[in-house]
Scaffold this motif. Sequence first.
Motif, short mmCIF file in Angstrom:
data_model
loop_
_atom_site.label_atom_id
_atom_site.label_comp_id
_atom_site.label_asym_id
_atom_site.label_seq_id
_atom_site.Cartn_x
_atom_site.Cartn_y
_atom_site.Cartn_z
N ARG A 455 0.84 -1.42 0.07
CA ARG A 455 -0.04 -0.06 -0.04
C ARG A 455 0.96 1.26 -0.08
N PRO A 456 1.98 1.39 0.69
CA PRO A 456 2.63 2.52 0.66
C PRO A 456 3.17 2.87 -0.59
N LEU A 457 3.82 2.00 -1.38
CA LEU A 457 4.28 2.11 -2.69
C LEU A 457 3.19 2.56 -3.78
N ARG A 458 1.85 2.12 -3.54
CA ARG A 458 0.94 2.67 -4.22
C ARG A 458 0.25 4.11 -4.22
N GLU A 459 0.65 4.37 -2.73
CA GLU A 459 0.00 5.76 -2.37
C GLU A 459 0.79 6.87 -2.41
N LYS A 460 2.15 6.81 -2.40
CA LYS A 460 3.07 7.73 -2.41
C LYS A 460 3.85 7.68 -3.69
#
Length: 681
Positions: A455-460
């Motif tokens: 998720r962190p790589l998809r959001e930022k």
Amino acid sequence: MPPKKGSKAAKKAEEAARRAEEERLAALVEQERLERERLDREEEERRLAEEKRMWLEHEGKRLTEEKILVEPLLTERAEKLLKETQERAAEEEWENFINCTHLPDVRKESEISTYLALWEEDHDTDLHRILKETQQAIDVMMGLDILVSQSMAMKNEELTVKYRGYIKKLRKLVEVKTDYATAHMLEHLDKHINTQDNTCKVFNTTPMQKYGIWVNIAKNLRLKTIEYPELGLMTDIPRPIILASVAVRMIHYRLDPLSPFEMGEFFTVGGVLFIEVLDVPDRPKVVKAHVPDVKDPGSWAMIRISDTRGCVERQQYPAVDPITGLINAASPPMTVHYTLPADVLMPQGVTPRLGWWNVEKKEGKGDWDEEGISDVWLETKESGEKVLNFTTLHLTAVAILQSRWSCFPYKSWMLQPMGPNASMLTVEFAGHLQVKFEVGEGRCRLVWPNDEALRPLREKPVPAMQLLQQLIFHGINLLPCNDDADQISTKRMDMTKCLKNQQLEERVCQGVSLLAPSFAICCSPLNATLGEKEACLKLAASTDYQSAPLEADDPNFRTMMFRSAELDYCFMLEPAQEAAVLSEDGKIYDRDGINLTPPTVGLETKSIPLTAMQELMYEDAAIQRCKKSSAAFTEQVRVMMEAMRLLSFVEAPLTGEPADDEVEGGNHKGDAAAEEEGAEE
């Protein structure tokens, strides 16, 4: 005595002489023929050489003139890229300023050096304060990791080595500071003992590390486990430990402190868990003070001073016989239950590979060893937490291991425009597993897989190289090197022959990135069959961003070939030549074995792909969109293509299924099977 005239012997002699004369004359004729052929061949070679020389001279001048014409465009884009990079750096510096952090600015060498010197001179002994400081040091290391990614994207080896040197110094200081505070705690144990149940257990947790230590005070044989609910960690206690005056220290570092820059067979996933047995020094002896006429004079605590004061003494487990040097085979293993960090990508149903750090491997440099770890299984709870269960005979650093080449070779890839300064890069692996990236102006983000761990790589969105480095942190390596080609080769496909010359690869990625705003770009089946000095890929105009993405077999795709020889140039293959499917000895053939090799003389070549596509008279709007696009966007396309080695690590098309014993590259077959199993999940 000569034979009589007319006799049989005389006739035979005459016949032999006649045949000899005929053979001599035939040899002379053959010699003359060979000489004529040699002269004709040499004449033809001189003619072809002269023709090639003239073509190279003419084409070289023409390519030079073409480069002069496009030089203003390339210079303008380089200046725009520099300006955009400086603007982003200024924004980052302002963000750091308003955050009011007391940590050093990792971009300023003086601040990093001062930070290292001051922290090294500090001798704080409070364990909880030290763990707070080590967390801050890890934050600095993460900032340096970003600079490493930037220097790798710029191919600045000197800066990469310098920043990694700072990271190594910080890691060493983290170890020294943690050991020093632990030693002080063990030397003053009475302050940490729970008098109600006569136990000693201390723990602390920060975002990137977890610390827990249990000291064997009571030697209670009924005590079976050490549990830290706050750390998500539980272990049993082997009998040799419960009977000894020792401490069991467990530290989990989310960043790998042992092999972060190693290019070995494995990389770690989920960090490293240290399980260590420490010697406990003699506890202070309390002596009541004697002062005349004083009712309560207090007491003295007598602490033994030794050479090891302030240092932890690690005990090897299992123990080694001091005489024979052999490990005690009767030592029972330790069972460990550990809750993995939520950002670790672990496919459902796949048994992780675990290893312990063997300091004796690689001539004392150390490497991961899987022997001695068993009963490994991954439990997924209803809450979504993943609990790693295993037994280990070696109490030292333990980590989940992932093969560095498990994602290679790629099956295919495609770059599809999504807007004037945005593209979608799709890369397919074995087992129909896909990874998708959205490439934008100076930033990229992961789109697929949609696993919660990612998720962190998809959001930022972050810069391309930083994103690829973060993927390794989560368990996916898409940064191959030349040595990986040998490991993934099979008897039917030698991937070392698919590697491209570095200069050619860089030139192709640089040139093709300029077309990303208006052209769909995908791999060509022919590319992997070419030599190291030739490469090709497929292109098709795609300016309608609302339409469905193109498929690789769309008839609008044309194949562009790049060569790096006496001249560096590119050209478009003729439609008939695009039917080629294999290459041998520098020539390409179709499925019927017909030679379709483009000539090396007389081609209409171009210096960069943009002028080649412009020559094909594609709509002017598409070309103008490429010229006016953001330089930061095309730079991200270049970095992604070049770092992922999309021209060198796509497998050649094969027919039929390989045999079970065809894989030559170490554990590649097992890794591919694991990838397919994970893809099915």
